[in-house]
Scaffold this motif. Structure first.
Motif, PDB file in Angstrom:
ATOM      1  N   ALA A  89       1.358  -1.199  -0.192  1.00 54.71           N
ATOM      2  CA  ALA A  89      -0.288  -0.068  -0.058  1.00 54.71           C
ATOM      3  C   ALA A  89       1.046   1.235  -0.581  1.00 54.71           C
ATOM      4  N   ASP A  90       1.818   1.575   0.784  1.00 55.60           N
ATOM      5  CA  ASP A  90       2.843   2.475   0.946  1.00 55.60           C
ATOM      6  C   ASP A  90       3.546   2.960  -0.270  1.00 55.60           C
TER       7      ASP A  90
ATOM      8  N   LEU B 286      -4.153   1.138   2.382  1.00 57.11           N
ATOM      9  CA  LEU B 286      -3.340   2.213   1.352  1.00 57.11           C
ATOM     10  C   LEU B 286      -4.357   3.916   2.550  1.00 57.11           C
TER      11      LEU B 286
ATOM     12  N   SER C 156      -1.583   5.402   4.597  1.00 56.71           N
ATOM     13  CA  SER C 156      -0.568   6.052   4.228  1.00 56.71           C
ATOM     14  C   SER C 156      -0.877   7.353   3.910  1.00 56.71           C
ATOM     15  N   MET C 157      -2.145   7.082   2.461  1.00 57.92           N
ATOM     16  CA  MET C 157      -2.095   8.768   2.175  1.00 57.92           C
ATOM     17  C   MET C 157      -2.151   9.398   2.577  1.00 57.92           C
TER      18      MET C 157
ATOM     19  N   VAL D 141       2.740   2.644  -3.324  1.00 58.09           N
ATOM     20  CA  VAL D 141       1.786   3.274  -4.601  1.00 58.09           C
ATOM     21  C   VAL D 141       1.634   4.524  -4.260  1.00 58.09           C
ATOM     22  N   VAL D 142       1.124   4.666  -3.039  1.00 57.60           N
ATOM     23  CA  VAL D 142       0.862   5.990  -2.441  1.00 57.60           C
ATOM     24  C   VAL D 142       2.664   7.058  -2.460  1.00 57.60           C
TER      25      VAL D 142
ATOM     26  N   ALA E  78      -5.114  -4.507   2.860  1.00 57.65           N
ATOM     27  CA  ALA E  78      -4.934  -3.208   2.384  1.00 57.65           C
ATOM     28  C   ALA E  78      -4.888  -2.680   1.279  1.00 57.65           C
ATOM     29  N   PRO E  79      -6.465  -2.336   2.031  1.00 54.95           N
ATOM     30  CA  PRO E  79      -7.335  -0.789   1.871  1.00 54.95           C
ATOM     31  C   PRO E  79      -7.258  -0.513   3.058  1.00 54.95           C
TER      32      PRO E  79
END
Length: 450
Positions: A222-223, A364, A367-368, A225-226, A360-361
């Protein structure tokens, strides 16, 4: 001699007084016993023949491979090397990064049954290799050099670090990650360390707090992606103009080993080669620092992670004897990268694919929001209060979130040649401080979670 009548007929023998009577059923047993044994053997053979099915062979083979330490270790080494190779040679690998590719491969291999979810190899990596990786990455953490050569970028970096801490506390108050149970506040600490230092700090905190492997895999995925989206925004905002910086040093050449392509800063100085002796000295020096760190931790504060003391010792040693440790920087970083890759491979293998996808969601979103708050306070404090150069703030934020490698790459891409070395130095400073800072947030985050 007398003739005697028995249940089976007549027999001749000794006098009656010397003859023992044999019960009739005993003879039947004696006659039937060989038949019974033969029957049992036949039945067992038939049962065994009936149990040899493709599924039983597959189960036996899987059990044998899972218990073979050499097989598990070899698989992890191949997966680690594949992650690095894919990052270097493929667009897909560059987009995901070597750690994430490595974790995804080992995650799939474990979930299809090729490697086990638990193995003594994973425990060995976490117990011995991860602590060694910490000092290996800090061989170039000469604090005097950081203060002298980083100039105003060090101030920008410290503003970014404070902004990350604010972002972590604020985000955890809004998104407490309750779906992760006891791992919620631990993941928040680990992500905080990554967004101040880098992957080595995330690994150190995750290993210290014993975060579940599937949670580690989901958090990294997840991180990443951000972080990729955030880097794209920073590159868009940064202007291709020379930022001013109060640095007294000349441009230097540093060969910075990374998980992908090497970052080479051109200046005339020959980078230290990786040789057999440098590898031996690097491992020996790191092992000494880890051993002393563990001894001091047991003596001073047994409840504290030994990695914190080891980090402090390495920084002090690198500051006291910079020439020795600077010679070992290239080989130390290369070995540390391999150990980190093995950690990511082991973490991926320890995780359930379904759990990773389900967790993960929320990670995510966490982290965002954490990075968004970091960026807001970076501008509010850095620009609004201290009037720092915006390009330097963006570069420092890159060093916060990505580490020294990505900061140097950004400075090179923007043609800020005089900021490449300071970017590297403040990133290394993040390595040296992020683990202790993030672990100190634990008590506060546990109170927020309660």
């Amino acid at each position: 001699m007398i003739l005697m009548q028995t249940a089976d007929g007549f027999m001749s023998g000794a006098p009656m007084s010397s003859i023992q009577k044999v019960p009739p059923y005993h003879h039947q047993i004696l006659r039937q016993q060989p038949i019974t044994k033969q029957h049992d053997r036949s039945v067992m053979t038939l049962k065994a023949a009936g149990s040899v099915t493709p599924s039983s062979i597959s189960t036996a083979l899987k059990s044998a491979l899972h218990g073979d330490i050499n097989f598990v270790l070899t698989t992890l080494l191949i997966v680690s090397a594949s992650g690095i190779a894919m990052e270097q040679n493929t667009t897909f690998g560059k987009a995901l990064s070597a750690p994430l590719v490595t974790m995804l491969i080992s995650l799939v291999l474990a979930n299809v049954g090729i490697i086990p979810f638990k193995s003594p190899v994973y425990a060995f990596i976490n117990k011995y290799l991860v602590p060694l990786a910490v000092p290996l990455f800090l061989f170039d953490s000469d604090i005097r050099r950081v203060v002298k050569d980083s100039g105003s970028l060090l101030m920008c970096f410290m503003v970014g670090a404070v902004s990350t801490i604010i972002g972590t506390i604020a985000t955890f108050s809004l998104i407490p990650l309750r779906t992760l149970g006891q791992d919620g506040w631990k993941v928040a600490c680990a992500l905080n360390s990554r967004h101040i230092g880098g992957a080595i700090n995330f690994v150190a905190v995750a290993d210290t707090l014993n975060i579940d492997g599937s949670v580690v895999s989901a958090a990294i995925a997840a991180d990443n992606v951000v972080v990729a989206l955030y880097f794209a925004m920073l590159f868009y905002l940064a202007k291709n103009e020379h930022a001013t910086i109060s640095s007294t040093s000349e441009e230097e050449t540093l060969n910075l080993p990374s998980l992908g392509e090497d970052v080479v800063v051109a200046n005339g100085e020959t980078p230290n080669p990786i040789t057999t002796s440098s590898i031996a000295y690097s491992i020996a020096s790191a092992s000494c620092l880890v051993t002393i760190g563990e001894m001091l931790t047991r003596a001073i504060c047994p409840s504290l992670s030994s990695m914190v003391i080891t980090s402090i010792l390495t920084v002090l040693a690198a500051t006291a004897t910079p020439k020795w440790f600077r010679k070992l920087h290239s080989s130390g970083s290369a070995i540390g990268i391999l150990f980190l890759q093995l950690f990511f491979a082991a973490s991926g293998a320890s995780g359930s694919l379904l759990l990773v996808l389900s967790r993960a969601p929320s990670l995510l979103a966490f982290s965002m929001m954490q990075i968004a708050i970091h960026f807001v306070f970076l501008l509010v404090i850095g620009r609004g209060i201290f009037r720092l150069n915006p390009n330097e703030l963006y570069l420092a934020s890159n060093a916060n979130v990505g580490g020294p490698t990505t900061a140097a790459a950004m400075a090179q891409a923007k043609e800020w040649n005089h900021l490449v070395l300071p970017g590297l130095l403040v990133g290394v400073f993040g390595y040296a401080t992020a683990t202790a800072l993030s672990l100190s947030l634990g008590p506060l985050l546990t109170r927020i979670a309660a």
